[in-house]
Each structure stands twice: as C-alpha cells, then as structure tokens.
Design a protein around this motif. Structure first.
Motif, PDB file in Angstrom:
ATOM      1  N   SER A  76       0.824  -1.204   0.000  1.00  0.00           N
ATOM      2  CA  SER A  76       0.000   0.000   0.000  1.00  0.00           C
ATOM      3  C   SER A  76       0.865   1.263   0.000  1.00  0.00           C
ATOM      4  O   SER A  76       0.576   2.208  -0.725  1.00  0.00           O
ATOM      5  CB  SER A  76      -1.029  -0.027   1.137  1.00  0.00           C
ATOM      6  OG  SER A  76      -0.410   0.245   2.347  1.00  0.00           O
ATOM      7  N   ASP A  77       1.976   1.271   0.747  1.00  0.00           N
ATOM      8  CA  ASP A  77       2.845   2.457   0.762  1.00  0.00           C
ATOM      9  C   ASP A  77       3.433   2.773  -0.602  1.00  0.00           C
ATOM     10  O   ASP A  77       3.495   3.920  -1.008  1.00  0.00           O
ATOM     11  CB  ASP A  77       4.058   2.204   1.674  1.00  0.00           C
ATOM     12  CG  ASP A  77       3.746   2.550   3.094  1.00  0.00           C
ATOM     13  OD1 ASP A  77       2.556   2.695   3.402  1.00  0.00           O
ATOM     14  OD2 ASP A  77       4.699   2.662   3.884  1.00  0.00           O
ATOM     15  N   SER A  79       2.440   1.948  -3.512  1.00  0.00           N
ATOM     16  CA  SER A  79       1.537   2.155  -4.647  1.00  0.00           C
ATOM     17  C   SER A  79       0.510   3.245  -4.386  1.00  0.00           C
ATOM     18  O   SER A  79      -0.083   3.771  -5.318  1.00  0.00           O
ATOM     19  CB  SER A  79       0.778   0.865  -4.946  1.00  0.00           C
ATOM     20  OG  SER A  79      -0.175   0.626  -3.916  1.00  0.00           O
ATOM     21  N   ASP A  80       0.268   3.552  -3.101  1.00  0.00           N
ATOM     22  CA  ASP A  80      -0.812   4.465  -2.757  1.00  0.00           C
ATOM     23  C   ASP A  80      -2.132   4.007  -3.316  1.00  0.00           C
ATOM     24  O   ASP A  80      -2.946   4.802  -3.763  1.00  0.00           O
ATOM     25  CB  ASP A  80      -0.526   5.867  -3.323  1.00  0.00           C
ATOM     26  CG  ASP A  80       0.152   6.720  -2.273  1.00  0.00           C
ATOM     27  OD1 ASP A  80      -0.172   6.526  -1.089  1.00  0.00           O
ATOM     28  OD2 ASP A  80       1.007   7.536  -2.646  1.00  0.00           O
ATOM     29  N   SER A  81      -2.333   2.697  -3.352  1.00  0.00           N
ATOM     30  CA  SER A  81      -3.583   2.222  -3.937  1.00  0.00           C
ATOM     31  C   SER A  81      -4.271   1.266  -2.985  1.00  0.00           C
ATOM     32  O   SER A  81      -3.646   0.413  -2.358  1.00  0.00           O
ATOM     33  CB  SER A  81      -3.302   1.565  -5.296  1.00  0.00           C
ATOM     34  OG  SER A  81      -3.788   0.241  -5.318  1.00  0.00           O
ATOM     35  N   ARG A  82      -5.589   1.442  -2.868  1.00  0.00           N
ATOM     36  CA  ARG A  82      -6.396   0.597  -1.996  1.00  0.00           C
ATOM     37  C   ARG A  82      -6.397  -0.842  -2.471  1.00  0.00           C
ATOM     38  O   ARG A  82      -6.407  -1.766  -1.689  1.00  0.00           O
ATOM     39  CB  ARG A  82      -7.849   1.079  -2.013  1.00  0.00           C
ATOM     40  CG  ARG A  82      -8.063   2.356  -1.309  1.00  0.00           C
ATOM     41  CD  ARG A  82      -8.830   2.064  -0.021  1.00  0.00           C
ATOM     42  NE  ARG A  82      -9.149   3.309   0.643  1.00  0.00           N
ATOM     43  CZ  ARG A  82     -10.378   3.798   0.692  1.00  0.00           C
ATOM     44  NH1 ARG A  82     -11.381   3.136   0.157  1.00  0.00           N
ATOM     45  NH2 ARG A  82     -10.599   4.943   1.292  1.00  0.00           N
ATOM     46  N   SER A  85      -3.348  -2.640  -1.457  1.00  0.00           N
ATOM     47  CA  SER A  85      -3.377  -2.870  -0.025  1.00  0.00           C
ATOM     48  C   SER A  85      -4.290  -4.049   0.296  1.00  0.00           C
ATOM     49  O   SER A  85      -3.962  -4.915   1.119  1.00  0.00           O
ATOM     50  CB  SER A  85      -3.834  -1.589   0.656  1.00  0.00           C
ATOM     51  OG  SER A  85      -4.269  -1.859   1.943  1.00  0.00           O
TER      52      SER A  85
END
Ligand code: TRP
Length: 477
Positions: A76-77, A79-82, A85
């Motif tokens: 998640s860190d 990619s910044d994507s839910r 994550s």
C-alpha cells in the motif's frame, strides 16, 4: 518505536537460508522427486530455481527493502492504492494456511525424534505412522511445535530469529554432510544415486508438461516465495548491500541442501531395497524411517536425521509466523508479544483442524498452497515491474556491483513479463486440475487447440490484460 533490523549481513543471509531450508527440502523434495522420475525432475527443478526462483527472490527483496514494511504495508505504501493494499492481505491468509499444515508436519517430526531414540516405529513403520498421523495426539505435537516456534519469534528479530538460525544452520549442514557421507558407503547405494542423478531423457521428453508445474511449485515452496516471507526479512535490512549477491547465495545454499538431502535419502532407500517407491506425504516417515530400522545403530541414525529435520522445520516455521506478526506490529502498533500470543491462539485452532482431518490436510498442503504461492508471486513480480518500475531498478542497483547492476534491466523484463506469463500458466493448469476441468480440445478459426495450447493462450491473454491495466507513469516496460 524504531523498527528492528538484522545485526549482521550474514545474520540476514542465514535467516533467509533458514527460512528456505526446511521440510520443503527434506520431506517434500524427495517425495516429489520420486514421484516424477528422479533425475528428470531434478533437472527441471534446478532450471526453474535459476530462471524463476532467483529473479522472484529479488522481486521480494526489492519491495521489502524499499518499503521497510510488512507485505500489506509495503504494497500500500509503494503504490498508494487501496486495491494493492487489499491484495496484500492475501499474504496474511497465505501465512495462516502455510503454518497450519506445516506445524502438523513439524509435530510429526518432533514425535519421530523422540520415537527414534527407543526405536518405537522399527517393528512396523507403516502401522506406526498410520496410528499417529491424524488425531488428538497429532494435535498435541502440533501445539508443541507451535509453542517452540512462538518462543523464538517472541524474542524478536535479532535475539530470536537471528540468533536461533545462526546456531541451527551450521548444525543442519554438518549433520547432513555426515549422513550423506555415510549413506553413499552403504551396499547398493549406487542404484539410488543413479536414479537420482542420471536423467532419463526419454522420460523427460514424454512427461515434460507434468513435471513442469510440479517442479515450479516445489521451487517456489522451497525458496519460501510468494508468501511475503522474503519480503519481510528484506525489510529488516539496515544497510544497502547487493541484493543480487545475497539472493544468489541464498538460492545456491538452499539448492545445495536440497540436492544433499536427496543424496542422503535415495542411497538409504535403495540400499535397503525400498526403491524410489513409497510416495505421498508419508514417504519420509514410512520408507525412510523404516529403513533406519534395518540399519546398525538405527536409533542413532534416526535421532540424528529427525534432529536435522526438526531444526530445519523450525527455522522455516518462524519465518511463516513472522509475516502476520510484522503485519500486526507495523500496521496496528500491537506489541510483538501481543501479536505473537494472539496469533498462536489462531494457529492452534487452524492447525488442529489439519491435524484431525486428512482430507483438509492434503487439500491445504497441496492444492491450496500451490495456488496461493503461485498467485502471490505473480502479484509481487507485477508489482515490481509495473508499479515500482524505475524505483525497482533503482533499489536493485543500490549496493549492487557493476556486474549485477548490468543485469538490472534484463531482470525487470523477466520479472515483469516472462515469469508472470509462465506462472499464470502453471496457476491456470493447477486450477483446472484441482477443479477437474478439462478445457479443449477447442477449435478456433479452424485450428484445433489441445488443452495445453488453450491454457497457453489463456495465460498470455490474462497476462497482457493485467499488464495493460497496471501501467503507470513509473513503469519502465
Ligand atoms: N521454504 C520452507 C521449506 O522449504 C517453507 C517456507 C517457509 C515457506 N516460509 C515460507 C514456503 C513461505 C512458502 C512461503 O520448508
């Protein structure tokens, strides 16, 4: 609270080798080898370790060291994507699945370690194994194995995992070398070595497509790939050393131990007339343990052998438990102590289910694990290639010498494109086999495709679609 890190580089390497070397090498590898044609299997397996295993290991290392987080936090860190994550949570599930059945086999090993001292199984090995494999006593030994595992993980990365593996790995190597040196001197050992080391090319040609998925599954399992173990261990790296050099050393050591395990097992089996037979999960416990009964000083050999296996199993099970522990510690700020004890409660139950029901056990240990690991590794590889892209190259190059550095771009192409296509193929064929579905022969535009070709087409299509969907500005491919 500052995050823990390894004290020394060799500590990291030994911990990773300790994770890799385990029941996969000593229990699953001889069993797979004997069921898939001996040396022919060995050859394909070695190829997959080199071509898929090492690049796959590097993908986990790159993600882990870059993020310095557990698998969920890392995906998640970076990619910044839910969605990533959410995908990361699969690895927590994988860890639960892995340790549940692994702890049951670990319990069998502990029991055989004790039983060897008195020769309890010597009279009738098959009946002995049949009486203890599943049931309440199997649950008790599973709990004992789990307790030792948790005891090490509780002590933390440096004082627990690093110290334990630093002591265990040399002991495993020394005992195995001694057992191998002794095994090859037995009368009739030559036939075992021949089966194991001289490939039958005709057999290889005729069965290549059956051998390949089995060899791929074994290669992932033995290198601890696809579950986030190696990612987590790399996240505890403090300094920037060459990941490529460490990864190659780890894969080489693990392969050496696997090959050596075969040199221990096959000569003993053939020397005592058991041949390559006795497949299935009981192979080690029935055929090999049975062979000890016929040997002079069989009790001693048994204790030495199951002692090695117990140490190897422990240095792997701690790496499975460490995945959800690091997840709870990083993401929820739970203490290591709280996380470990809570998780032990969960594993006590899930492992007990496997220890009571043989059908659950074989489904979990076979099909489910293969699918989760293959799918998991595809996720890591695509993540490195398409989401991290240029950052993955940068992380790979950090600390790498010029030789390894030159391989960065070819590595990313292999990791991002070729290997996922191959793994999707083994995943889809494994799934089709598990569900009992046959696809094909199909007729497309007048061309008839057999099952294998259909699967190849499906794999390439799935891979291409996901590549397109994953493209980001950072993607270098
Ligand atoms: N590689 C270990 C063995 O050969 C098992 C193992 C430990 C593992 N951690 C893992 C397998 C993570 C898959 C994923 O016994």
């Amino acid at each position: 609270m500052t995050r823990e890190s390894w004290q020394t580089r060799i500590g990291f390497i030994l911990a990773a080798v300790g994770s890799a070397v385990g029941l996969g090498n000593l229990w699953r590898f001889p069993w797979m080898t004997s069921e898939n044609g001996g040396a022919a299997f060995l050859l394909v397996y070695l190829g997959v370790v080199l071509v898929v295993g090492v690049p796959g290991l590097l993908a986990e290392f790159v993600i882990g060291r870059r993020s310095r987080r557990n698998p969920v936090g890392a995906l998640s860190d970076l990619s910044d994507s839910r969605a990533w994550s959410a995908f990361g949570h699969v690895f927590v599930v994988t860890a639960v699945v892995l340790l549940s059945f692994y702890s049951v086999v670990g319990g069998w090993i502990l029991r055989y370690l004790a039983a060897s001292a008195t020769g309890a199984y010597f009279a009738d090995p098959a009946a002995y194994f049949g009486a203890i494999d599943y049931g309440v006593e199997a649950v008790a030994f599973h709990l004992a194995f789990l307790a030792v595992t948790a005891g090490i993980v509780l002590r933390g990365v440096r004082r627990g995992i690093e110290t334990a593996t630093k002591l265990m790995m040399p002991a495993i190597l020394a005992l195995l070398v001694a057992l191998a040196a002794w095994g090859v001197t037995l009368d009739g050992a030559a036939a075992g070595l021949e089966f194991y080391l001289s490939p039958d090319v005709g057999y290889l040609r005729a069965n290549f497509l059956d051998i390949l998925p089995a060899a791929a599954g074994q290669a992932l399992f033995t290198l601890s790939l696809g579950a986030g173990t190696m990612l987590t261990y790399a996240s505890y790296l403090g300094e920037d050393r060459s990941l490529a050099a460490d990864g190659t050393a780890i894969a080489a050591l693990n392969t050496f131990v696997g090959v050596l395990a075969g040199v221990v097992v096959f000569p003993i089996l053939f020397a005592l007339g058991a041949g390559a037979g006795g497949g299935g999960p009981g192979a080690l416990f029935v055929s090999l343990a049975g062979a000890f009964a016929a040997l002079p000083y069989g009790e001693l050999v048994g204790v030495a052998f199951f002692g090695v296996v117990a140490l190897a199993a422990l240095s792997s099970s701690i790496s499975m438990l460490e995945i959800p522990v690091s997840f709870l510690v990083d993401e929820y700020g739970v203490s290591r102590r709280g996380a470990t004890t809570g998780l032990v409660g969960v594993f006590a139950v899930t492992g007990a289910v496997c220890a009571l029901d043989p059908d659950v056990f074989s489904f979990v240990a076979g099909t489910l694990v293969n699918l989760l690991l293959t799918g998991g590794l595809v996720g890591f590889l695509l993540f490195a290639g398409w989401v991290m892209g240029a950052d993955a190259l940068d992380e790979y190059r950090t600390g790498a010498g010029s030789l390894a550095g030159d391989l960065a771009t070819p590595w990313l192409y292999a990791a991002g494109v070729l290997i996922p296509v191959f793994l999707v193929f083994t995943f889809v064929s494994g799934l089709a086999a598990a569900l009992g579905v046959t696809v094909g022969p199909l007729s497309v535009l007048g061309v008839t495709l057999d099952q294998t070709r259909v699967l190849v087409v499906v794999s390439v299509a799935v891979a291409v679609l996901s590549f397109v969907g994953l493209r980001r500005p950072n993607s270098v491919l």
